[in-house]
Design a protein around this motif. Structure first.
Motif, PDB file in Angstrom:
ATOM      1  N   LEU A   1     -20.924  -8.422 -19.961  1.00  0.00           N
ATOM      2  CA  LEU A   1     -20.141  -8.715 -21.157  1.00  0.00           C
ATOM      3  C   LEU A   1     -19.460  -7.463 -21.697  1.00  0.00           C
ATOM      4  O   LEU A   1     -18.270  -7.490 -22.035  1.00  0.00           O
ATOM      5  CB  LEU A   1     -21.038  -9.327 -22.231  1.00  0.00           C
ATOM      6  CG  LEU A   1     -20.351  -9.604 -23.572  1.00  0.00           C
ATOM      7  CD1 LEU A   1     -19.286 -10.680 -23.427  1.00  0.00           C
ATOM      8  CD2 LEU A   1     -21.370  -9.993 -24.638  1.00  0.00           C
TER       9      LEU A   1
ATOM     10  N   TYR B   1     -16.505  -6.566 -19.677  1.00  0.00           N
ATOM     11  CA  TYR B   1     -15.374  -7.451 -19.962  1.00  0.00           C
ATOM     12  C   TYR B   1     -14.686  -7.046 -21.261  1.00  0.00           C
ATOM     13  O   TYR B   1     -13.443  -6.952 -21.325  1.00  0.00           O
ATOM     14  CB  TYR B   1     -15.831  -8.910 -20.048  1.00  0.00           C
ATOM     15  CG  TYR B   1     -14.803  -9.789 -20.711  1.00  0.00           C
ATOM     16  CD1 TYR B   1     -13.577 -10.049 -20.102  1.00  0.00           C
ATOM     17  CD2 TYR B   1     -15.026 -10.327 -21.986  1.00  0.00           C
ATOM     18  CE1 TYR B   1     -12.605 -10.823 -20.728  1.00  0.00           C
ATOM     19  CE2 TYR B   1     -14.063 -11.093 -22.615  1.00  0.00           C
ATOM     20  CZ  TYR B   1     -12.856 -11.341 -21.988  1.00  0.00           C
ATOM     21  OH  TYR B   1     -11.898 -12.092 -22.607  1.00  0.00           O
TER      22      TYR B   1
ATOM     23  N   LEU C   1     -11.107 -14.471 -18.954  1.00  0.00           N
ATOM     24  CA  LEU C   1     -12.494 -14.941 -18.987  1.00  0.00           C
ATOM     25  C   LEU C   1     -12.583 -16.400 -18.572  1.00  0.00           C
ATOM     26  O   LEU C   1     -11.887 -17.255 -19.128  1.00  0.00           O
ATOM     27  CB  LEU C   1     -13.062 -14.782 -20.389  1.00  0.00           C
ATOM     28  CG  LEU C   1     -14.504 -15.267 -20.585  1.00  0.00           C
ATOM     29  CD1 LEU C   1     -15.480 -14.291 -19.953  1.00  0.00           C
ATOM     30  CD2 LEU C   1     -14.823 -15.450 -22.068  1.00  0.00           C
TER      31      LEU C   1
ATOM     32  N   VAL D   1     -21.378 -18.501 -18.549  1.00  0.00           N
ATOM     33  CA  VAL D   1     -22.425 -17.506 -18.769  1.00  0.00           C
ATOM     34  C   VAL D   1     -23.373 -17.551 -17.573  1.00  0.00           C
ATOM     35  O   VAL D   1     -23.949 -18.600 -17.269  1.00  0.00           O
ATOM     36  CB  VAL D   1     -23.197 -17.782 -20.071  1.00  0.00           C
ATOM     37  CG1 VAL D   1     -24.337 -16.774 -20.235  1.00  0.00           C
ATOM     38  CG2 VAL D   1     -22.259 -17.735 -21.271  1.00  0.00           C
TER      39      VAL D   1
ATOM     40  N   THR E   1     -24.600  -3.561 -20.992  1.00  0.00           N
ATOM     41  CA  THR E   1     -24.666  -4.639 -21.974  1.00  0.00           C
ATOM     42  C   THR E   1     -26.031  -4.733 -22.644  1.00  0.00           C
ATOM     43  O   THR E   1     -26.117  -5.023 -23.845  1.00  0.00           O
ATOM     44  CB  THR E   1     -24.282  -5.980 -21.311  1.00  0.00           C
ATOM     45  OG1 THR E   1     -22.931  -5.884 -20.833  1.00  0.00           O
ATOM     46  CG2 THR E   1     -24.362  -7.134 -22.294  1.00  0.00           C
TER      47      THR E   1
ATOM     48  N   VAL F   1     -25.556 -12.881 -24.544  1.00  0.00           N
ATOM     49  CA  VAL F   1     -24.974 -13.097 -23.219  1.00  0.00           C
ATOM     50  C   VAL F   1     -24.889 -11.755 -22.508  1.00  0.00           C
ATOM     51  O   VAL F   1     -24.425 -10.769 -23.083  1.00  0.00           O
ATOM     52  CB  VAL F   1     -23.572 -13.723 -23.351  1.00  0.00           C
ATOM     53  CG1 VAL F   1     -22.831 -13.675 -22.019  1.00  0.00           C
ATOM     54  CG2 VAL F   1     -23.681 -15.156 -23.863  1.00  0.00           C
ATOM     55  N   ASN F   2     -25.316 -11.710 -21.253  1.00  0.00           N
ATOM     56  CA  ASN F   2     -25.220 -10.466 -20.492  1.00  0.00           C
ATOM     57  C   ASN F   2     -24.101 -10.483 -19.454  1.00  0.00           C
ATOM     58  O   ASN F   2     -23.356  -9.520 -19.348  1.00  0.00           O
ATOM     59  CB  ASN F   2     -26.550 -10.151 -19.799  1.00  0.00           C
ATOM     60  CG  ASN F   2     -27.477  -9.365 -20.698  1.00  0.00           C
ATOM     61  OD1 ASN F   2     -27.812  -9.828 -21.785  1.00  0.00           O
ATOM     62  ND2 ASN F   2     -27.895  -8.187 -20.267  1.00  0.00           N
ATOM     63  N   HIS F   3     -23.991 -11.557 -18.679  1.00  0.00           N
ATOM     64  CA  HIS F   3     -22.960 -11.599 -17.638  1.00  0.00           C
ATOM     65  C   HIS F   3     -22.085 -12.833 -17.811  1.00  0.00           C
ATOM     66  O   HIS F   3     -22.582 -13.937 -18.081  1.00  0.00           O
ATOM     67  CB  HIS F   3     -23.584 -11.651 -16.238  1.00  0.00           C
ATOM     68  CG  HIS F   3     -24.246 -10.386 -15.827  1.00  0.00           C
ATOM     69  ND1 HIS F   3     -24.808 -10.225 -14.569  1.00  0.00           N
ATOM     70  CD2 HIS F   3     -24.445  -9.214 -16.479  1.00  0.00           C
ATOM     71  CE1 HIS F   3     -25.323  -9.005 -14.479  1.00  0.00           C
ATOM     72  NE2 HIS F   3     -25.132  -8.376 -15.620  1.00  0.00           N
ATOM     73  N   VAL F   4     -20.788 -12.624 -17.629  1.00  0.00           N
ATOM     74  CA  VAL F   4     -19.799 -13.701 -17.641  1.00  0.00           C
ATOM     75  C   VAL F   4     -19.013 -13.640 -16.336  1.00  0.00           C
ATOM     76  O   VAL F   4     -19.376 -12.898 -15.420  1.00  0.00           O
ATOM     77  CB  VAL F   4     -18.868 -13.566 -18.863  1.00  0.00           C
ATOM     78  CG1 VAL F   4     -19.633 -13.832 -20.157  1.00  0.00           C
ATOM     79  CG2 VAL F   4     -18.207 -12.191 -18.911  1.00  0.00           C
TER      80      VAL F   4
ATOM     81  N   LEU G   1     -19.849 -13.955 -28.310  1.00  0.00           N
ATOM     82  CA  LEU G   1     -18.696 -13.076 -28.157  1.00  0.00           C
ATOM     83  C   LEU G   1     -18.361 -12.381 -29.467  1.00  0.00           C
ATOM     84  O   LEU G   1     -18.031 -11.183 -29.482  1.00  0.00           O
ATOM     85  CB  LEU G   1     -17.489 -13.877 -27.663  1.00  0.00           C
ATOM     86  CG  LEU G   1     -17.537 -14.362 -26.217  1.00  0.00           C
ATOM     87  CD1 LEU G   1     -16.417 -15.355 -25.958  1.00  0.00           C
ATOM     88  CD2 LEU G   1     -17.428 -13.185 -25.250  1.00  0.00           C
TER      89      LEU G   1
END
Length: 279
Positions: A48, A51, A63, A67, A104, A200-203, A248
């Motif tokens: 995140l 990004y 994006l 998630v 993150t 949230v860590n990864h998108v 976000l």
């Protein structure tokens, strides 16, 4: 398309889609830098914070509202078990290890430190072992780079009083370490209840050029991710949602407070970019 996704139960079926090249990275973070620096992949899972910084510096990616992993991070702030007792409020003026200042997990830990203990990012010297993924980013003056290979090595050498280690490091270099926050699991649940979302860590992002040239292929990949994540444990999910928007917004606010981004994060603008995948 050339696609990078981590190895999770909710990605295994997606990687069986025909007509694409799925590229494996173990560990995954090196792919993040290659994506935001050279746009090497068409679709890529990224952190995140990566990004948000890529967006801040105009990297042409969009994006996908997916998630991949996330969770609370009160247990991610650790110390050696035989070290003197150390409370989160004792950290001002001390040195804390973290893989990268823009990691993150570090973003979320510094955010909770400010909210719950009044410790600002600039109150601490952050000792890092890796550079940021986004090459254009310049770290603030309270960040130092160490020659150590791992954050755990900084603790063992006595170079830092505490360390930020993500969940995947817990069973490796973080084995046996003690959380600074008492009853970290309960504190994490309280954070979620207070904010109405889970960190949230990864998108997932897609190159803008690919989205323009092959929109149907991107839509099909998104549909596969949505089907694969259906019923997954939150925050893993596909689709724009209020929890994603809140994550976000909070993550973007934390990033601005910590000098990770130069301008406020416009969640409404991100949502407009992802509107084609809204339910």
């Amino acid at each position: 398309m050339r696609i990078v996704l981590g190895d999770y139960p909710h990605t295994r079926a997606v990687k069986e889609l025909p007509g694409h090249e799925f590229i494996e990275f173990k560990p995954l973070p090196p792919a993040f830098a290659r994506m935001v620096r050279t746009l090497e992949f068409d679709v890529c899972e990224i952190a995140l914070a990566t990004y948000l910084q890529a967006r801040d510096y105009g990297v042409p990616v969009t994006l996908l509202p997916v998630v991949m992993i996330g969770g609370t991070h009160h247990r991610s702030l650790t110390r050696l078990p035989d070290a003197p007792a150390l409370a989160p409020g004792d950290l001002p003026g001390r040195r804390v290890g973290v893989r990268s200042y823009s990691q993150t997990t570090g973003l979320w830990v510094r955010g909770l430190l400010r909210e719950e203990y009044g410790v600002n990012a600039a109150d601490v010297t952050w000792v890092t072992t890796e550079e940021p993924h986004v090459a254009q980013y310049t770290e603030p003056p309270y960040v130092e780079r160490s020659a150590a290979e791992k954050v755990g090595d900084l603790l063992k050498a006595g170079d830092v009083a505490a360390a930020v280690l993500g969940p995947r490091a817990a069973g490796g270099q973080g084995a046996g370490l003690v959380p600074l926050i008492e009853d970290a699991e309960a504190a994490g649940r309280a954070w979620v209840e207070r904010h109405g979302t889970i960190p949230v860590n990864h998108v997932v992002v897609v190159r803008n050029a690919v989205l323009d040239e092959e929109p149907k292929a991107v839509d099909a990949l998104y549909a596969a991710l949505k089907e694969a994540t259906a019923g997954a444990e939150p925050p893993v999910a596909a689709g724009w949602s209020e929890p994603l928007a809140k994550a976000l917004e909070i993550g973007g606010r934390y990033a601005a407070e910590q000098e990770l981004v130069r301008t406020p994060v416009d969640v409404a603008e991100i949502e407009r970019g992802a509107a084609r995948w809204s339910d």
